[in-house]
Design a protein around this motif. Sequence first.
Motif, PDB file in Angstrom:
ATOM      1  N   ALA A 203       6.532  14.165  20.872  1.00 35.68           N
ATOM      2  CA  ALA A 203       6.462  15.473  20.217  1.00 35.68           C
ATOM      3  C   ALA A 203       5.068  16.081  20.260  1.00 35.68           C
ATOM      4  O   ALA A 203       4.915  17.295  20.061  1.00 35.68           O
ATOM      5  CB  ALA A 203       6.932  15.344  18.764  1.00 35.68           C
ATOM      6  N   ARG A 204       4.047  15.276  20.524  1.00 29.12           N
ATOM      7  CA  ARG A 204       2.681  15.816  20.562  1.00 29.12           C
ATOM      8  C   ARG A 204       2.465  16.709  21.783  1.00 29.12           C
ATOM      9  O   ARG A 204       1.557  17.544  21.799  1.00 29.12           O
ATOM     10  CB  ARG A 204       1.656  14.675  20.580  1.00 29.12           C
ATOM     11  N   GLY A 205       3.270  16.514  22.802  1.00 29.71           N
ATOM     12  CA  GLY A 205       3.131  17.334  24.000  1.00 29.71           C
ATOM     13  C   GLY A 205       3.633  18.751  23.778  1.00 29.71           C
ATOM     14  O   GLY A 205       4.377  19.030  22.836  1.00 29.71           O
ATOM     15  N   ARG A 206       3.250  19.650  24.652  1.00 25.18           N
ATOM     16  CA  ARG A 206       3.723  21.022  24.563  1.00 25.18           C
ATOM     17  C   ARG A 206       5.228  21.045  24.822  1.00 25.18           C
ATOM     18  O   ARG A 206       5.701  20.496  25.824  1.00 25.18           O
ATOM     19  CB  ARG A 206       2.985  21.894  25.584  1.00 25.18           C
ATOM     20  N   PRO A 207       6.038  21.655  23.949  1.00 30.32           N
ATOM     21  CA  PRO A 207       7.499  21.580  24.076  1.00 30.32           C
ATOM     22  C   PRO A 207       8.029  22.017  25.437  1.00 30.32           C
ATOM     23  O   PRO A 207       8.880  21.340  26.020  1.00 30.32           O
ATOM     24  CB  PRO A 207       7.996  22.494  22.954  1.00 30.32           C
ATOM     25  N   GLU A 208       7.538  23.147  25.952  1.00 27.15           N
ATOM     26  CA  GLU A 208       8.070  23.621  27.226  1.00 27.15           C
ATOM     27  C   GLU A 208       7.700  22.671  28.362  1.00 27.15           C
ATOM     28  O   GLU A 208       8.485  22.462  29.292  1.00 27.15           O
ATOM     29  CB  GLU A 208       7.564  25.029  27.522  1.00 27.15           C
ATOM     30  N   ALA A 209       6.514  22.059  28.288  1.00 24.42           N
ATOM     31  CA  ALA A 209       6.133  21.085  29.313  1.00 24.42           C
ATOM     32  C   ALA A 209       7.058  19.877  29.259  1.00 24.42           C
ATOM     33  O   ALA A 209       7.496  19.365  30.302  1.00 24.42           O
ATOM     34  CB  ALA A 209       4.681  20.657  29.106  1.00 24.42           C
ATOM     35  N   ALA A 210       7.370  19.407  28.044  1.00 22.59           N
ATOM     36  CA  ALA A 210       8.269  18.258  27.910  1.00 22.59           C
ATOM     37  C   ALA A 210       9.656  18.582  28.464  1.00 22.59           C
ATOM     38  O   ALA A 210      10.275  17.754  29.134  1.00 22.59           O
ATOM     39  CB  ALA A 210       8.366  17.846  26.445  1.00 22.59           C
ATOM     40  N   ARG A 211      10.132  19.801  28.193  1.00 21.76           N
ATOM     41  CA  ARG A 211      11.450  20.190  28.706  1.00 21.76           C
ATOM     42  C   ARG A 211      11.461  20.221  30.230  1.00 21.76           C
ATOM     43  O   ARG A 211      12.421  19.792  30.873  1.00 21.76           O
ATOM     44  CB  ARG A 211      11.846  21.558  28.149  1.00 21.76           C
ATOM     45  N   ARG A 212      10.400  20.740  30.812  1.00 21.78           N
ATOM     46  CA  ARG A 212      10.343  20.827  32.273  1.00 21.78           C
ATOM     47  C   ARG A 212      10.242  19.437  32.906  1.00 21.78           C
ATOM     48  O   ARG A 212      10.840  19.180  33.957  1.00 21.78           O
ATOM     49  CB  ARG A 212       9.158  21.694  32.711  1.00 21.78           C
ATOM     50  N   ILE A 213       9.469  18.550  32.275  1.00 21.78           N
ATOM     51  CA  ILE A 213       9.377  17.177  32.787  1.00 21.78           C
ATOM     52  C   ILE A 213      10.746  16.517  32.718  1.00 21.78           C
ATOM     53  O   ILE A 213      11.192  15.861  33.680  1.00 21.78           O
ATOM     54  CB  ILE A 213       8.334  16.376  31.987  1.00 21.78           C
ATOM     55  N   LYS A 214      11.422  16.656  31.577  1.00 16.21           N
ATOM     56  CA  LYS A 214      12.754  16.076  31.420  1.00 16.21           C
ATOM     57  C   LYS A 214      13.697  16.591  32.498  1.00 16.21           C
ATOM     58  O   LYS A 214      14.424  15.819  33.138  1.00 16.21           O
ATOM     59  CB  LYS A 214      13.290  16.419  30.025  1.00 16.21           C
ATOM     60  N   ARG A 215      13.682  17.901  32.711  1.00 18.11           N
ATOM     61  CA  ARG A 215      14.570  18.484  33.714  1.00 18.11           C
ATOM     62  C   ARG A 215      14.248  17.967  35.112  1.00 18.11           C
ATOM     63  O   ARG A 215      15.150  17.638  35.898  1.00 18.11           O
ATOM     64  CB  ARG A 215      14.464  20.010  33.672  1.00 18.11           C
ATOM     65  N   ALA A 216      12.955  17.862  35.425  1.00 19.16           N
ATOM     66  CA  ALA A 216      12.571  17.372  36.749  1.00 19.16           C
ATOM     67  C   ALA A 216      13.017  15.930  36.966  1.00 19.16           C
ATOM     68  O   ALA A 216      13.507  15.567  38.047  1.00 19.16           O
ATOM     69  CB  ALA A 216      11.057  17.484  36.921  1.00 19.16           C
TER      70      ALA A 216
END
Length: 268
Positions: A203-216
């Motif tokens: 959760a400390r990461g930027r939310p949109e970055a985490a979503r994009r990593i997950k999607r990738a």
Amino acid sequence: MAYETLVVERHGPVGWLEFDRPHAGNAMDAVMMAELPRAWRELDADDDVRCVVVSGRGRAFQTGLDMAALARDPASLRESSRRTRDAALELTGWHLGVRTPVVVAVNGVCAGGGLHFVVDADVVLAARHATFLDPHVSVGQVSAWEAIGLTHRMAATVAARLALIGAHERLDADRAYRLGLVGEVVDGPDLRDAAQRVAESIARGRPEAARRIKRALWRSEELGLTAARTAAREDRHPTSRATPEDGRQEATPAGRRPDQETDREAHQ
């Protein structure tokens, strides 16, 4: 929002979704199957929730469908059979296109349909006493979606043993860790704190970055290396998106509308 078979809570930036039918091994009855999509969407839509933890209350994590309860409800049994047949499951975050990172904390036995939640998670922790099994074949049923998911998390030959031997083949948590199904094993009393710690770290990461990593990462499972890298490049540089003539199409998880992710992104 009230739930009968689930406990949905928030602890800081972490949302918790817990199965709450301990008297039935947290098996899924018609009510739980109806409540799961609602709970996932509620947590995924909450801007304050940056990671979701899935676990179970009581001694079991999740033991699949409650066939005894469904047998008393023929309409629900038919609907469950239809969803399985049509690959229209709406149980896990992956089925529903949830973009928030998901951590699963396996607190006890995980059997049959419970494996969906493990193979569809982003990060998996387990209590040292947890066990994993797929008893479908032992009761005359076919394990398809669960077994397929397992082959993407560990060696196919191990997944085949679980699916073909059924109730007589179990993985303990330590072996599941060695095989890559589980990322961390902790003592049972420490599991909740460990899951909260991992989720808070995510959760400390930027939310949109985490979503994009997950999607990738999931695209790499679904599309293969080259197509996933192409899609990731297009995400970073939208003006260079592939044309229809390229013949590339994003894979869509079972139970998710092909346009669902696009719809969601349009509202970001």
